[in-house]
Design an enzyme around this catalytic site. Sequence first.
Site, short mmCIF file in Angstrom:
data_model
loop_
_atom_site.label_atom_id
_atom_site.label_comp_id
_atom_site.label_asym_id
_atom_site.label_seq_id
_atom_site.Cartn_x
_atom_site.Cartn_y
_atom_site.Cartn_z
N ASP A 101 40.69 -1.30 -10.41
CA ASP A 101 40.15 -2.21 -11.41
C ASP A 101 41.24 -2.41 -12.47
O ASP A 101 42.18 -3.16 -12.25
CB ASP A 101 38.87 -1.58 -11.97
N PHE B 292 30.90 -6.69 -10.17
CA PHE B 292 30.63 -5.28 -9.91
C PHE B 292 30.06 -5.14 -8.50
O PHE B 292 29.04 -5.75 -8.18
CB PHE B 292 29.65 -4.71 -10.94
P1 5GP Z 1 40.22 1.71 -13.09
O1 5GP Z 1 40.83 2.94 -13.67
O2 5GP Z 1 41.12 1.03 -12.07
O3 5GP Z 1 39.76 0.76 -14.15
O4 5GP Z 1 38.88 2.15 -12.38
C1 5GP Z 1 38.81 2.50 -11.04
C2 5GP Z 1 37.47 3.13 -10.76
O5 5GP Z 1 36.43 2.38 -11.40
C3 5GP Z 1 37.12 3.10 -9.27
O6 5GP Z 1 37.53 4.27 -8.63
C4 5GP Z 1 35.61 2.99 -9.30
O7 5GP Z 1 35.05 4.28 -9.38
C5 5GP Z 1 35.30 2.26 -10.58
N1 5GP Z 1 35.05 0.83 -10.35
C6 5GP Z 1 35.80 -0.23 -10.73
N2 5GP Z 1 35.24 -1.39 -10.36
C7 5GP Z 1 34.11 -1.06 -9.72
C8 5GP Z 1 33.10 -1.84 -9.06
O8 5GP Z 1 33.10 -3.08 -8.98
N3 5GP Z 1 32.09 -1.13 -8.49
C9 5GP Z 1 32.01 0.23 -8.53
N4 5GP Z 1 30.97 0.80 -7.92
N5 5GP Z 1 32.94 0.99 -9.13
C10 5GP Z 1 33.98 0.34 -9.72
#
Ligand code: 5GP
Length: 190
Positions: free
Chosen positions: A111, A160
Site C-alpha cells: 500500500d 480496500f
Molecule cells: P503499507 O505499509 O504498505 O501501507 O501497508 C501494507 C499492509 O497494509 C498490508 O500488509 C496489509 O496488511 C494492509 N493493507 C493495505 N491495503 C489493504 C487492503 O486493501 N486490504 C487489506 N485487507 N489490507 C490492506
Amino acid sequence: MSALVGPPAYCAHIAEVLLSQEQLRRRVGELAAEVSRDYAGKDLVLIGVLNGAVVFLADLLRALTIPAELEFVGASSYGDGIVSYGTCELTKDLDRSIEGKHAVVVEDIVDTGRTLAALVECLELKGAASVEVCALLDKPSRRTVELHPRYIGFEIPDSFVVGYGLDFAQHYRGLPYVAVLEPEAYESTT
Ligand code: 5GP
C-alpha cells in the site's frame, strides 16, 4: 463477476470480485516460474509476512520448481481498521538465521510501502545475501516511500480488498478470490 463462493454472511458485503480463483492460480504459477528461474542454484528462503500472506505463500511455495526454506515474520501496520500507521512493528521475529541466504519476502499487498521498506531494511541488517519482495497485490497510487518489489502479481486500484488471505477485522481471509468490500461493511469503524 465470477460466482461468490464463501459464507453467505460474508458474500452479502462484497461489492465486486476483483480477481477470480482462476486469475490468481494462473498468476501465482507465473510468479513461481520467475522465482524458480531467478533463484536456481541459490540458497533461497521465502519469508512470509503474517497473517495476510499465508494463503499466497502456500500456493507460491507449492508451485516452485526449486527448493526453498520457509520463515515467517509478523510486521503488522494495520489494526482491526483500515488505516495504515506506517510503522513496522515486528510482532514475530525470524526463528532461524538468514545470514548468507537469498531472501524473498512474500507479502499480500503493498500500500504505502512503509511496512515492507522497514522490513527489507531489517532483513538486510540480519545479513541476508540479498532481499527481494514478492507481493501479490500492489496499489502504486498509494506509495509514499521508495519501494520497488521485484515480483508483483497484480496492480490494483485504491480500494480496500479482502480474501485470499487478506482480512477486514480478521474476517474474509478464507475467501478463494480477492474482492472489494461494500463501504458499509467498514464505514462504522473508520
Ligand atoms: P503499507 O505499509 O504498505 O501501507 O501497508 C501494507 C499492509 O497494509 C498490508 O500488509 C496489509 O496488511 C494492509 N493493507 C493495505 N491495503 C489493504 C487492503 O486493501 N486490504 C487489506 N485487507 N489490507 C490492506
